[in-house]
Design a protein around this motif. Sequence first.
Motif, mmCIF file in Angstrom:
data_model
loop_
_atom_site.group_PDB
_atom_site.id
_atom_site.type_symbol
_atom_site.label_atom_id
_atom_site.label_comp_id
_atom_site.label_asym_id
_atom_site.label_seq_id
_atom_site.Cartn_x
_atom_site.Cartn_y
_atom_site.Cartn_z
ATOM 1 N N GLY A 12 0.623 -1.303 -0.074
ATOM 2 C CA GLY A 12 -0.144 -0.146 0.033
ATOM 3 C C GLY A 12 0.908 1.154 0.155
ATOM 4 N N LYS A 13 2.078 1.273 -0.740
ATOM 5 C CA LYS A 13 2.921 2.391 -0.689
ATOM 6 C C LYS A 13 2.975 3.092 -2.027
ATOM 7 C CE LYS A 13 6.948 0.751 0.769
ATOM 8 N NZ LYS A 13 8.353 0.635 1.349
ATOM 9 N N LYS A 18 5.485 6.310 -6.024
ATOM 10 C CA LYS A 18 5.582 7.126 -7.233
ATOM 11 C C LYS A 18 6.491 8.287 -7.153
ATOM 12 C CE LYS A 18 1.963 7.865 -9.771
ATOM 13 N NZ LYS A 18 0.758 8.303 -10.279
ATOM 14 N N ASN A 19 6.490 9.007 -5.666
ATOM 15 C CA ASN A 19 7.287 9.855 -5.518
ATOM 16 C C ASN A 19 8.817 9.589 -5.522
ATOM 17 O OD1 ASN A 19 7.759 12.762 -4.150
ATOM 18 N ND2 ASN A 19 8.725 11.686 -2.532
ATOM 19 N N ASN A 20 9.030 8.370 -5.292
ATOM 20 C CA ASN A 20 10.293 7.914 -5.274
ATOM 21 C C ASN A 20 10.914 7.919 -6.693
ATOM 22 O OD1 ASN A 20 10.866 7.584 -2.586
ATOM 23 N ND2 ASN A 20 10.358 5.398 -2.518
ATOM 24 N N LYS A 21 10.029 7.408 -7.609
ATOM 25 C CA LYS A 21 10.332 7.274 -9.057
ATOM 26 C C LYS A 21 10.163 8.721 -9.663
ATOM 27 C CE LYS A 21 7.558 3.258 -9.818
ATOM 28 N NZ LYS A 21 6.097 2.722 -10.366
ATOM 29 N N PHE A 22 9.762 9.720 -9.282
ATOM 30 C CA PHE A 22 9.794 11.009 -9.592
ATOM 31 C C PHE A 22 11.177 11.620 -9.381
ATOM 32 C CE2 PHE A 22 5.022 12.492 -9.355
ATOM 33 C CZ PHE A 22 4.963 11.382 -10.309
ATOM 34 N N VAL A 23 11.860 11.472 -8.058
ATOM 35 C CA VAL A 23 13.117 11.665 -7.772
ATOM 36 C C VAL A 23 14.044 11.113 -8.710
ATOM 37 C CG1 VAL A 23 14.653 11.338 -5.724
ATOM 38 C CG2 VAL A 23 12.315 12.461 -5.230
ATOM 39 N N LYS A 24 14.020 9.669 -8.989
ATOM 40 C CA LYS A 24 15.009 9.149 -9.453
ATOM 41 C C LYS A 24 14.970 9.467 -11.068
ATOM 42 C CE LYS A 24 14.290 5.169 -6.483
ATOM 43 N NZ LYS A 24 15.558 4.756 -5.727
ATOM 44 N N LEU A 25 13.804 9.645 -11.579
ATOM 45 C CA LEU A 25 13.670 10.114 -12.998
ATOM 46 C C LEU A 25 14.317 11.280 -13.257
ATOM 47 C CD1 LEU A 25 10.869 8.116 -14.339
ATOM 48 C CD2 LEU A 25 13.011 8.082 -15.446
ATOM 49 N N GLY A 26 13.949 12.387 -12.135
ATOM 50 C CA GLY A 26 14.452 13.545 -12.142
ATOM 51 C C GLY A 26 15.941 13.738 -12.450
ATOM 52 N N ARG A 27 16.316 13.001 -11.261
ATOM 53 C CA ARG A 27 18.074 12.742 -11.450
ATOM 54 C C ARG A 27 18.732 12.185 -12.627
ATOM 55 N NH1 ARG A 27 21.196 10.283 -6.049
ATOM 56 N NH2 ARG A 27 19.522 12.068 -5.474
ATOM 57 N N GLU A 28 17.926 11.051 -13.405
ATOM 58 C CA GLU A 28 18.371 10.709 -14.604
ATOM 59 C C GLU A 28 18.314 11.667 -15.588
ATOM 60 O OE1 GLU A 28 19.604 7.956 -17.702
ATOM 61 O OE2 GLU A 28 19.567 7.745 -15.169
ATOM 62 N N ILE A 29 17.108 12.563 -15.659
ATOM 63 C CA ILE A 29 17.004 13.709 -16.693
ATOM 64 C C ILE A 29 18.062 14.748 -16.541
ATOM 65 C CG2 ILE A 29 15.456 15.580 -17.406
ATOM 66 C CD1 ILE A 29 13.030 13.747 -16.468
ATOM 67 N N TYR A 30 18.423 15.021 -15.422
ATOM 68 C CA TYR A 30 19.517 15.837 -15.086
ATOM 69 C C TYR A 30 20.631 15.374 -15.585
ATOM 70 C CZ TYR A 30 23.037 18.743 -12.377
ATOM 71 O OH TYR A 30 23.867 19.554 -12.020
ATOM 72 N N VAL A 31 20.893 14.159 -15.448
ATOM 73 C CA VAL A 31 22.345 13.647 -15.944
ATOM 74 C C VAL A 31 22.392 13.590 -17.228
ATOM 75 C CG1 VAL A 31 23.629 11.608 -15.896
ATOM 76 C CG2 VAL A 31 22.895 12.326 -13.691
ATOM 77 N N GLN A 32 21.362 13.220 -17.846
ATOM 78 C CA GLN A 32 21.265 13.156 -19.610
ATOM 79 C C GLN A 32 21.226 14.458 -20.098
ATOM 80 O OE1 GLN A 32 21.552 10.275 -21.064
ATOM 81 N NE2 GLN A 32 21.488 8.798 -19.447
#
Length: 248
Positions: A12-13, A18-32
């Motif tokens: 039930g998390k 979803k928030n964790n995914k946003f953080v991780k994908l935000g970092r990936e976008i930044y790096v790319q």
Amino acid sequence: MAKFKLFKDRKGKADQAKNNKFVKLGREIYVQARKGGPNPDANFGLKTAIHNARQINMPVDNIERAIKKASGNGENVEYDEIYYEGYGPGGVAIMVKCLTDNRNRTAADVRSIFNKRGGNMGESGCVAYMFDQKGILIIDREKFADLDEDILMMQSIESGADDIVTNEDSFEVLTHPHEFESVKSAMEAAKFEFSSSEVSWIPQNMVGVEGENAEKLLKMMDAFEDNDDVQDVYTNFEISDEEMARLG
């Protein structure tokens, strides 16, 4: 491909996940964006990261903010891509992909997650030989219920793909990592749409786990998912539906 992804949100998390995914994908976008520039039309890595972010409904503001930061309009952070390898309960192989601005912190966090849940972190290369690196293009079968598998197979081969894996809820188009960009572009030109796309690590063989080992592994995967530095986890374990039902 990280097997644990099948088990996310079982407690039930969903919102936190979803928030964790946003953080991780935000970092990936930044790096790319830092690596290849802020224009996705001229930067395939950034274009792919943005596409994956949109597939999980990441707010446009988050995407644009990450690109602006990478362009110098904000913080200037350098992230290193690092893989940590080790063994989980039952001797299963685990590879942890991280993007970090502090190697010492991340190494300590990853080691702690391994140790506290019955595993141990090993040396570089200790389990990588058990995996093959592949480009993976995933098509949601529910979204494309009328998709003809023979047509998909033909188009994939013509586009240069290595293989197609048919699952209950998806098709996975597999490519050589060096052909990932060209295959994805060719299939998109042929009007195929992907729910996600990435270069990943696929286990050569799967290991079934149950009982206490299965429970510890699920807790380990949750801990990795909750760590902002961890981008992905690649494992070779699987848990039967019956065992998952027992574990709740």
